[in-house]
Scaffold this active site. Structure first.
Site, PDB file in Angstrom:
ATOM      1  N   ASP A  36       1.335   4.510   2.127  1.00 18.31           N
ATOM      2  CA  ASP A  36       0.982   5.217   3.358  1.00 18.31           C
ATOM      3  C   ASP A  36       1.473   6.650   3.240  1.00 18.31           C
ATOM      4  O   ASP A  36       2.644   6.875   2.899  1.00 18.31           O
ATOM      5  CB  ASP A  36       1.640   4.556   4.570  1.00 18.31           C
ATOM      6  CG  ASP A  36       1.163   3.135   4.782  1.00 18.31           C
ATOM      7  OD1 ASP A  36      -0.030   2.969   5.086  1.00 18.31           O
ATOM      8  OD2 ASP A  36       1.970   2.198   4.633  1.00 18.31           O
ATOM      9  N   ASP A  39       0.863  -1.184   0.000  1.00 16.55           N
ATOM     10  CA  ASP A  39       0.000   0.000   0.000  1.00 16.55           C
ATOM     11  C   ASP A  39       0.897   1.230   0.000  1.00 16.55           C
ATOM     12  O   ASP A  39       2.098   1.148   0.301  1.00 16.55           O
ATOM     13  CB  ASP A  39      -0.860   0.055   1.262  1.00 16.55           C
ATOM     14  CG  ASP A  39      -1.804  -1.132   1.388  1.00 16.55           C
ATOM     15  OD1 ASP A  39      -1.915  -1.920   0.432  1.00 16.55           O
ATOM     16  OD2 ASP A  39      -2.432  -1.259   2.449  1.00 16.55           O
TER      17      ASP A  39
END
Length: 226
Positions: free
Chosen positions: A153, A151
């Site tokens: 962040d 992901d």
């Protein structure tokens, strides 16, 4: 990088441990810099020898010692400790990492592609921001940590209150871009005293989990709680 002694260190900053300091074992054992850390897993020394960087945790300081976390090679390898400021060679904020780029053979990874794609959308808010997590760690240390499944962040500084409508619009834009690239984004909003999830705050009429150094709390207005 900024000199840690001339910089107000904040959660999610990346710190480089001074491998030449006496507290770091003359460079032979960087893990010796960690304080208040009994039962240190064996992977910690290996990880710090490979890349002497740690991330600042959101936890109380112990005197002048700064709470930090050590990343290992897997998601399950995370270790919390403290470090004396004298053992820190330099510090990098998430905002400073926007000036860095990954190696050319890694720039295609979805997390890096998303970081580039959302830049103009967040810049338009006028708020300071930057990458955290594995993306921030790789940009700070140069150590490959981002994978095709990582992901993105990010942290956004919001010293003044945001409206729920503005938060929802920003979340929609960022999430749509993440879907187009084929990955996910996790946005943390930082107030001067604490942090919370943009996704939680964007939901109308709901309290959010405010992450404070002295522990989490449920609040309706993160800025008022600080």
């Amino acid at each position: 990088m900024m000199n840690a002694r001339q910089y107000e260190i904040r959660p999610l900053d990346l710190l480089k441990i001074d491998t030449l300091s006496s507290s770091a074992g003359g460079g032979a054992d960087v893990a010796a810099s960690l304080l208040f850390a009994p039962n240190v897993p064996s992977w910690v020394a290996t990880s710090l020898a490979r890349s002497p960087f740690v991330v600042v945790r959101r936890a109380p300081r112990l005197g002048d010692a700064i709470p930090i976390g050590v990343r290992g090679s897997t998601r399950g390898e995370r270790f919390g400790a403290w470090i004396d400021q004298r053992s820190i060679a330099s510090a990098l904020s998430p905002e400073a990492l926007l000036e860095r780029t990954p190696d050319s053979d890694r720039a295609h990874l979805p997390a890096f592609a998303l970081l580039r794609a959302i830049s103009s959308s967040i810049q338009a808010t006028g708020l300071a921001w930057g990458p955290a997590g594995s993306t921030g760690f790789e940009l700070a240390s140069g150590t490959p940590t981002v994978t095709p499944e990582s992901d993105l962040d990010i942290v956004i500084r919001a010293p003044s209150p945001l409206s729920r409508d503005a938060a929802a619009a920003l979340l929609d834009t960022l999430s749509r871009t993440a879907r187009e690239i084929g990955t996910r984004i996790d946005v943390q909003i930082e107030t001067p005293e604490a942090a919370f999830s943009l996704a939680e705050f964007a939901r109308a009429n709901l309290r959010v989990m405010l992450r404070h150094a002295d522990g989490p709390r449920l609040v309706a207005d993160p800025w008022a709680a600080a």
